[in-house]
Design an enzyme around this catalytic site. Structure first.
Site, PDB file in Angstrom:
ATOM      1  N   ASP A  78     -11.166  -9.202   5.754  1.00 39.16           N
ATOM      2  CA  ASP A  78     -12.677  -8.948   4.867  1.00 39.16           C
ATOM      3  C   ASP A  78     -13.168 -10.209   4.877  1.00 39.16           C
ATOM      4  O   ASP A  78     -15.001 -10.295   4.562  1.00 39.16           O
ATOM      5  CB  ASP A  78     -12.871  -8.183   3.916  1.00 39.16           C
ATOM      6  CG  ASP A  78     -12.067  -6.559   4.332  1.00 39.16           C
ATOM      7  OD1 ASP A  78     -12.630  -6.036   5.439  1.00 39.16           O
ATOM      8  OD2 ASP A  78     -12.745  -5.700   3.094  1.00 39.16           O
ATOM      9  N   ASP A 105      -3.731 -16.654  -2.576  1.00 36.67           N
ATOM     10  CA  ASP A 105      -4.972 -17.203  -3.488  1.00 36.67           C
ATOM     11  C   ASP A 105      -5.802 -18.646  -3.245  1.00 36.67           C
ATOM     12  O   ASP A 105      -6.480 -18.671  -3.330  1.00 36.67           O
ATOM     13  CB  ASP A 105      -3.901 -17.411  -5.240  1.00 36.67           C
ATOM     14  CG  ASP A 105      -3.318 -17.909  -5.766  1.00 36.67           C
ATOM     15  OD1 ASP A 105      -2.313 -18.008  -4.725  1.00 36.67           O
ATOM     16  OD2 ASP A 105      -2.943 -18.436  -6.725  1.00 36.67           O
ATOM     17  N   TYR A 128       0.991  -1.298  -0.392  1.00 38.97           N
ATOM     18  CA  TYR A 128      -0.147  -0.041   0.314  1.00 38.97           C
ATOM     19  C   TYR A 128       0.861   1.201   0.012  1.00 38.97           C
ATOM     20  O   TYR A 128       1.887   1.324   1.017  1.00 38.97           O
ATOM     21  CB  TYR A 128      -0.898   0.140   1.385  1.00 38.97           C
ATOM     22  CG  TYR A 128      -1.788  -0.787   1.482  1.00 38.97           C
ATOM     23  CD1 TYR A 128      -2.867  -1.370   0.045  1.00 38.97           C
ATOM     24  CD2 TYR A 128      -2.762  -1.229   2.194  1.00 38.97           C
ATOM     25  CE1 TYR A 128      -3.754  -2.172  -0.126  1.00 38.97           C
ATOM     26  CE2 TYR A 128      -4.066  -1.917   1.799  1.00 38.97           C
ATOM     27  CZ  TYR A 128      -4.097  -3.076   0.904  1.00 38.97           C
ATOM     28  OH  TYR A 128      -5.077  -3.215   0.966  1.00 38.97           O
TER      29      TYR A 128
END
Length: 363
Positions: free
Chosen positions: A254, A226, A140
């Site tokens: 999330d 993944d 980020y």
């Protein structure tokens, strides 16, 4: 503090934030006050501080310098969600409020549990895991540099982002994960993408495995990011503590929150060795703000996590008991069928919050 000492008063900050923040943060204050009273802890001294759009309007900054200074004098604080995407410029383009506070106090550990409640729908019933997310580095842009941003454009048609992984940062987050696992079910899963990001997430994986050698009583495995998404959907109930870098942790937490029942139930704290901030994992939900339909569970559970952190740091058994009372009060409320709309019920924010406080206070 041991249990035979007089309880000390704790000063906790309250930052309501934007959107549903002014609804769910007071719900958390209500739950904490009920829990500390029931546990025999000293009453909390609450200190309200400006933050978010209202702070921009009143002070010219989403996080005024006076707020940062005041936070440094407090034991910990509750941070409501913010809607920085809706701020006017130049505030919209600046580091958002939670990022500003996190960076200022070096809150390197983002701890995000995902727990399925009995009586509420869950994609994988029995889910009870914790994502331990490294909070200061990774991919980020706001966490890749000391100043400025790790994202830039050398031409209008080329955009570049840096990802930073360092051994000291990985070591300290890995130790957080393994220490937490020792207090839970003694299993840590390392998530990375070392088959492609060989140097960066490869370093993350390897340093975590080095730290694992100091915890022979903890079982360790690892997965590519993944593959991990698939494993969570299929068998989230088999995982205990998951440690990963910043972006992967954001995505997985999330997903795990929704698998456990609702992102509205997803709590977190951001912590360093001596500071901690309770912050729900979800956003400010401006579309439902002021309608008394927001689910305060995540914020209330984040507050319980904060009490746990304070209890551990100060050896205060009463605070740890208060945290447990909040969790039990929430579980009892959900079992009773008092649910907010996102959980399949009809209870508004206020009615749900009052039911939780009553369950906490009930003998």
């Amino acid at each position: 503090m041991t249990s035979n000492e007089s309880p000390r008063p704790y000063r906790l900050g309250v930052l309501h934030g934007d959107g549903i923040g002014p609804e769910i943060v007071p719900a958390s204050v209500l739950a904490v006050d009920a829990a500390v009273a029931a546990a025999g802890a000293a009453p909390v001294q609450w200190v309200e501080l400006p933050l978010g759009r209202s702070a921009i309007d009143a002070h010219g900054s989403a996080v005024p310098d006076s707020t940062l200074k005041a936070l440094g004098d407090l034991d910990a604080w509750l941070l409501g969600p913010h809607d920085s995407a809706a701020y006017p410029e130049p505030h919209r383009s600046r580091l958002n409020p939670s990022g500003t506070i996190r960076k200022h106090f070096d809150l390197f550990a983002n701890i995000r549990p995902a727990t399925a409640f009995e009586g509420a729908d869950a994609v994988v019933p029995g889910t009870d895991l914790v994502i331990v997310r490294e909070n200061t580095q990774g991919f980020y842009a706001d966490r890749s540099t000391y100043k400025g941003t790790g994202e830039f454009m050398p031409s209008p048609d080329v955009a570049i982002a840096m990802g930073i992984i360092t051994r000291p940062a990985v070591e300290r987050i890995a130790r957080e994960a393994f220490e937490l696992a020792r207090r839970r079910r003694r299993k840590v899963t390392i998530v990375h993408k070392a088959n492609v990001l060989r140097l960066t997430t490869g370093l993350f994986r390897d340093v975590c495995l080095e730290v694992a050698a100091d915890y022979p009583d903890v079982t360790v495995d690892d997965f590519h990011i993944d593959a991990m998404t698939v494993h969570l959907v299929r068998r989230a109930d088999e995982f205990d503590v998951v440690v990963t870098e910043n972006m992967f942790g954001d995505i997985l937490s999330d997903l795990a929150g929704e698998i456990a029942g609702s992102l509205g139930n997803a709590p977190s704290i951001n912590a360093s060795a001596d500071r901690a901030m309770a912050q729900a994992a979800h956003g400010s939900a401006p579309d439902i703000a002021g309608r008394d339909v927001a689910n305060p569970t995540a914020m209330i559970m984040s507050s319980a996590m904060l009490l746990d952190w304070l209890g551990g740091r100060h050896r205060d058994d009463a605070l740890s008991e208060a945290a447990d009372l909040i969790r039990r009060g929430l579980a009892a409320t959900v079992r009773s069928g008092t649910l907010t709309p996102d959980m399949g019920g009809t209870a508004g924010t206020r009615r749900f919050s009052e039911a939780v406080a009553a369950a906490i206070a009930r003998p």
